[in-house]
Scaffold this motif. Structure first.
Motif, short mmCIF file in Angstrom:
data_model
loop_
_atom_site.label_atom_id
_atom_site.label_comp_id
_atom_site.label_asym_id
_atom_site.label_seq_id
_atom_site.Cartn_x
_atom_site.Cartn_y
_atom_site.Cartn_z
N GLY A 1 9.96 0.28 0.88
CA GLY A 1 9.49 -1.08 0.62
C GLY A 1 8.02 -1.27 0.87
N GLU A 2 7.23 -0.19 0.83
CA GLU A 2 5.77 -0.28 0.94
C GLU A 2 5.20 -0.26 -0.47
OE1 GLU A 2 4.30 2.15 4.59
OE2 GLU A 2 6.05 3.23 3.82
N TYR A 3 5.28 -1.40 -1.15
CA TYR A 3 5.07 -1.44 -2.58
C TYR A 3 3.61 -1.20 -2.98
CZ TYR A 3 9.70 -3.48 -2.23
OH TYR A 3 11.02 -3.68 -1.93
N GLU A 4 2.67 -1.79 -2.25
CA GLU A 4 1.26 -1.59 -2.59
C GLU A 4 0.86 -0.13 -2.45
OE1 GLU A 4 -0.76 -3.73 -3.91
OE2 GLU A 4 0.71 -5.34 -3.88
N LYS A 5 1.27 0.49 -1.37
CA LYS A 5 0.95 1.90 -1.14
C LYS A 5 1.66 2.77 -2.17
CE LYS A 5 0.82 5.43 2.48
NZ LYS A 5 1.16 5.75 3.89
N ALA A 6 2.89 2.42 -2.50
CA ALA A 6 3.64 3.19 -3.50
C ALA A 6 2.92 3.16 -4.85
CB ALA A 6 5.05 2.64 -3.64
N ASN A 7 2.39 2.00 -5.22
CA ASN A 7 1.72 1.88 -6.51
C ASN A 7 0.42 2.69 -6.53
OD1 ASN A 7 2.16 0.55 -9.07
ND2 ASN A 7 0.29 -0.61 -8.66
N SER A 8 -0.35 2.64 -5.45
CA SER A 8 -1.59 3.40 -5.40
C SER A 8 -1.32 4.90 -5.40
CB SER A 8 -2.41 3.00 -4.16
OG SER A 8 -1.70 3.30 -2.97
N GLU A 9 -0.26 5.32 -4.69
CA GLU A 9 0.09 6.75 -4.67
C GLU A 9 0.58 7.21 -6.04
OE1 GLU A 9 0.10 9.33 -2.34
OE2 GLU A 9 -1.28 8.02 -1.29
N LYS A 10 1.30 6.35 -6.73
CA LYS A 10 1.78 6.70 -8.07
C LYS A 10 0.60 6.90 -9.02
CE LYS A 10 5.15 5.25 -11.57
NZ LYS A 10 4.31 5.08 -12.76
N LEU A 11 -0.39 6.01 -8.94
CA LEU A 11 -1.57 6.15 -9.79
C LEU A 11 -2.33 7.43 -9.45
CD1 LEU A 11 -2.83 2.45 -9.83
CD2 LEU A 11 -1.64 3.68 -11.65
N ARG A 12 -2.40 7.76 -8.16
CA ARG A 12 -3.10 8.98 -7.75
C ARG A 12 -2.40 10.23 -8.30
NH1 ARG A 12 -2.51 12.88 -3.91
NH2 ARG A 12 -0.68 11.87 -3.00
#
Length: 629
Positions: free
Chosen positions: A556-567
C-alpha cells in the motif's frame, strides 16, 4: 449509416463495402456509374447525421458559459434600475445552471444508450446468422455425423488417415459456431434429480488448516483409492490476507489513459501502478496450478487403467485455471527480461518455476513437477485496446506429461475485459479449447461467449472422443463454479432426469477468502507473493517477490510503487537491445524447429547451494551512462 464507413474496392470498379462496426457488407453494382451513384447516395445520407468524434462526445459540459451582456444593454436602454438588472441576470444564470444539470444527465443517458445499442446490434447480427443457418445445419448435421462414423468404423482399429482428420475438422467447424448446443446449465444444476445425486457431497481440505483451501467432491463416483489423492501432503502455514495499506489510494481517470491508446498493443502502453495487481505474469502462470490435485487424481486413474477418467480430470484442470479470473480486472506486472519466479509448495506436492525468456515478443516459460506428472508451457499474449474493451489472444501450447508417457496438449481461449469506460468491469473467456492426447482419448471444450441478454454466463460444455471419433463422455459446467461429466453422448438427450441422474462432479471452485482484497485475489493468489520465514535468503535476485514496485503496491505504498515502476520501465528499455545482442534465458532453451521453450534444469540445484552468480541484479539501480533515450 451514422456509424458506418463506406469504401470502394481498388481491384474491382463495380464493388464497394459498408462496415458497420459489427458486420461488413460486400456489394457489387451493375456498372461503374451505378457504383458512383450508390456512393453519392450513401454519403448524402451520412452527411445528414454528422458523427461526433470521441473527444467531442466525451467533452465536459461544465466549461459552457452564458453571457448576460446583451440582456444588460437592452434593460439599460429601457431605463431599468441596476438592482432589477442584477436580479434579472441572477434569474437567468440560475435557470441556465438547472438546464446545464439536466443536459449532463441526458448526455450520460445517451452514452449508456449508445453502448447498449452497439451491444444489441452485435446480438442482432449473431441471431440473424443463427436463424438463417439453423435449418441447413440441422439437415447437414445428421448426415455428416452418420457418414463420418461410418467411414471411421470401416477402418477398424487402424490409425487415422489424413482424410479422416479432414472430416473430423470439418465436423468440428460445423458445430463450433453453434451456440444452440449450449443448454441452460443453471436449470441443469438446480433440478431435483441432480440434487439427489449431489446430496452426498462432503467437504475435504487440502491443508490441515480448516480455514485453507477446500473443494467439494461426490463420493458416489470416486474410487476409494482416489478420494485421498491430493490431500495427504504436509501442512505449510501460509498467509490469509495482504498487508494493510500504508497510504490511502488516490483515484485516477481511466478514460484519460485509454483515449490516447486505442488500437495499440497493450504491452506497449505505460499504465500507472494503480491499474496493476501485486502479482507478475510469472506468478499468474502458477495460478493455473491452484487445482493441481486434479492432475494427481488423473495420474492415479491412469495407474488403475482408467484412461477416460484421466482425461476427464485433465479437462477439469484446464477449465479450473480460469476460475481465479472472475472479478480480476487489474493488470499483472510485466516481468523484466530474465525475471524469474519459483513456487515450492510441498503442501500441494509440486515445485514450479517460470522465467521471462523474451522481451519482444513478450514470452514467459514455465515448468512444474508434480506427483507423477510434469507440466510446462509458453505464455504469450496479443492484446489490443478497443476503446471500451481489451482483447487478449493467447499464443502458446500447454503440455502435460504423465510418468507413464501419456501426454496432453492444449491452448487457451480468448479473453476480453469489457466496460472500460461505462458500467461495471468484467472479463469473459470464449472460444474452443482442444485437448489433444497421444493415446486413446482427446477432448473438445467450448467456452460460450457472454452476451448482453445472457442470464446464465460462463458456460463451458465439451465432449471426450476416442481415436475413432466416437463421443464417450460429455462435460458441462461453468469456468467460475464447477465442472461435471456424464458417461456417453448426451448432447441429443436434452435435460431429462435420466441424463441428470448420471452426472458426476469433477471439480468445484474453492470458497472466497475470509479477508477480501480490492484486487479480488483468491485464497491461493494471496499466498503467491508472500515471503515466508527464511525464503528471501534462498531466492535469486531475479525472483518476482523481490521486485520493489510490486512489493510496494502490495504494502500500500502507492507513490513509491509508482516511482519504482517508472524506474524499472526505464531500465527495461535496454531489454530489446540486450536480446538483439544475443541475450539468452538462463533456465530455458527453445526447441529446435518450434517456438516451445523447455526447462534445461539446474535451478533447484543452484538454490540448494545458494549459487546465484549467473543471475544479475535486475531490480537494482542502473548506471546513468547506461540509460537509453
Amino acid at each position: 449509416m451514422q456509424v458506418s464507413s463506406i469504401r470502394e474496392s481498388k481491384s474491382d470498379d463495380k464493388r464497394f463495402s459498408i462496415f458497420t462496426g459489427t458486420k461488413r457488407l460486400h456489394l457489387r453494382a451493375e456498372t461503374r456509374e451505378d457504383r458512383a451513384a450508390w456512393m453519392d447516395a450513401l454519403q448524402a445520407v451520412k452527411d445528414m447525421f454528422p458523427r461526433m468524434s470521441n473527444s467531442e462526445l466525451m467533452a465536459p459540459l461544465d466549461n459552457v458559459t452564458v453571457s448576460t451582456e446583451k440582456l444588460r444593454q437592452r434593460l439599460l436602454e429601457e431605463g431599468v434600475r441596476e438592482e432589477v438588472i442584477q436580479d434579472s441576470e441572477q434569474i437567468m444564470r440560475s435557470e441556465f445552471a438547472a438546464l446545464q444539470s439536466q443536459l449532463v444527465v441526458l448526455k450520460q443517458k445517451q452514452l449508456l444508450l449508445i453502448d447498449t445499442l452497439r451491444h444489441l446490434e452485435t446480438e442482432k447480427v449473431d441471431l440473424e446468422n443463427t436463424l438463417v443457418d439453423e435449418s441447413q445445419r440441422q439437415l447437414k448435421e445428421q448426415g455428416a455425423s452418420s457418414r463420418l462414423r461410418q467411414d471411421k468404423y470401416s477402418e477398424g482399429s487402424g490409425s487415422e488417415s489424413e482424410d479422416d482428420n479432414e472430416r473430423v475438422d470439418a465436423a468440428e467447424e460445423e458445430t463450433d459456431d453453434d451456440d444452440n448446443t449450449f443448454f441452460d446449465t443453471r436449470d441443469f444444476l438446480s433440478s431435483s434429480s441432480f440434487k439427489s445425486t449431489g446430496s452426498d457431497f462432503r467437504i475435504s481440505s487440502f491443508s490441515s488448516d480448516d480455514d485453507d483451501f477446500y473443494a467439494a467432491e461426490s463420493e458416489d463416483s470416486i474410487d476409494p483409492s482416489i478420494i485421498s489423492v491430493g490431500k495427504n501432503y504436509p501442512h505449510v502455514k501460509r498467509r490469509k490476507k495482504l498487508p494493510d495499506p500504508v497510504e490511502k489510494e488516490k483515484g485516477v481517470s481511466l478514460w484519460s489513459m485509454i483515449k490516447d491508446n486505442i488500437g495499440k498493443d497493450l504491452t506497449k502502453v505505460c499504465l500507472p501502478v494503480y491499474f496493476n495487481e501485486p502479482l507478475s505474469s510469472l506468478q499468474k502462470c502458477f495460478e493455473d496450478l491452484e487445482y493441481s490435485y486434479l492432475l494427481d487424481r488423473a495420474h492415479e486413474w491412469g495407474k488403475m487403467g482408467n484412461s477416460l477418467m484421466r482425461i476427464l480430470n485433465v479437462a477439469a484442470f484446464a477449465v479450473s485455471g480460469y476460475a481465479s479470473t472472475e472479478g480480476r480486472t487489474c493488470k499483472p506486472f510485466n516481468p523484466l527480461l530474465g525475471e524469474t519466479y519459483e513456487a515450492d509448495y510441498p503442501d500441494k506436492g509440486l515445485r514450479f518455476f517460470s522465467e521471462k525468456v523474451s522481451h519482444h515478443p513478450m514470452i514467459v516459460a514455465c515448468h512444474c513437477e508434480g506427483t507423477g506428472w510434469k507440466f510446462w508451457a509458453d505464455s504469450n499474449l496479443k492484446s489490443k485496446f478497443w476503446g471500451r474493451s481489451i482483447q487478449l489472444d493467447p499464443i502458446g501450447v500447454l503440455t502435460l506429461e504423465f510418468d507413464d508417457g501419456e501426454t496432453f496438449q492444449w491452448s487457451k481461449v480468448t479473453t476480453s475485459i469489457y466496460n472500460l469506460i461505462l458500467g461495471k468491469l468484467y472479463c469473459d473467456h470464449y472460444g474452443t479449447m482442444r485437448i489433444q492426447g497421444n493415446r486413446e482419448y482427446s477432448c473438445k471444450l467450448k467456452f460460450k461467449e457472454q452476451s448482453i441478454i445472457d442470464r446464465n454466463p460462463h458456460q463451458v460444455q465439451g465432449i471426450v472422443q476416442d481415436r475413432h471419433g466416437k463421443t464417450v463422455a460429455t462435460l458441462f459446467g461453468k469456468w467460475d463454479e464447477s465442472m461435471h461429466y456424464v458417461i456417453g453422448d448426451c448432447s441429443g438427450k436434452g435435460k431429462g432426469n435420466d441424463t441428470l441422474s448420471e452426472s458426476h462432479l469433477l471439480w468445484k471452485q474453492c470458497r472466497p477468502p475470509k479477508f477480501p482484497t480490492r484486487y479480488n485475489l483468491t485464497r491461493f493468489a494471496i499466498t503467491l507473493n508472500e515471503l515466508t520465514l527464511g525464503l528471501k535468503e534462498k531466492l535469486p535476485p531475479t525472483d518476482s517477490r523481490l521486485r520493489p514496485d510490486q512489493r510496494c503496491l502490495e504494502n500500500g505504498e502507492y507513490e513509491k510503487a509508482n516511482s519504482e515502476k517508472l524506474r524499472l520501465e526505464q531500465r527495461q528499455r535496454q531489454s530489446r537491445k540486450m536480446q538483439e545482442r544475443g541475450w539468452k534465458p538462463r533456465w530455458f532453451v527453445k526447441d529446435k524447429g518450434s517456438d516451445t521453450h523447455r526447462y534445461v534444469g539446474g535451478y533447484w540445484e543452484a538454490r540448494e547451494k545458494g549459487n546465484w552468480d549467473s543471475c544479475p541484479d535486475i531490480f537494482g539501480q542502473i548506471p546513468t551512462d547506461q540509460i537509453l533515450d
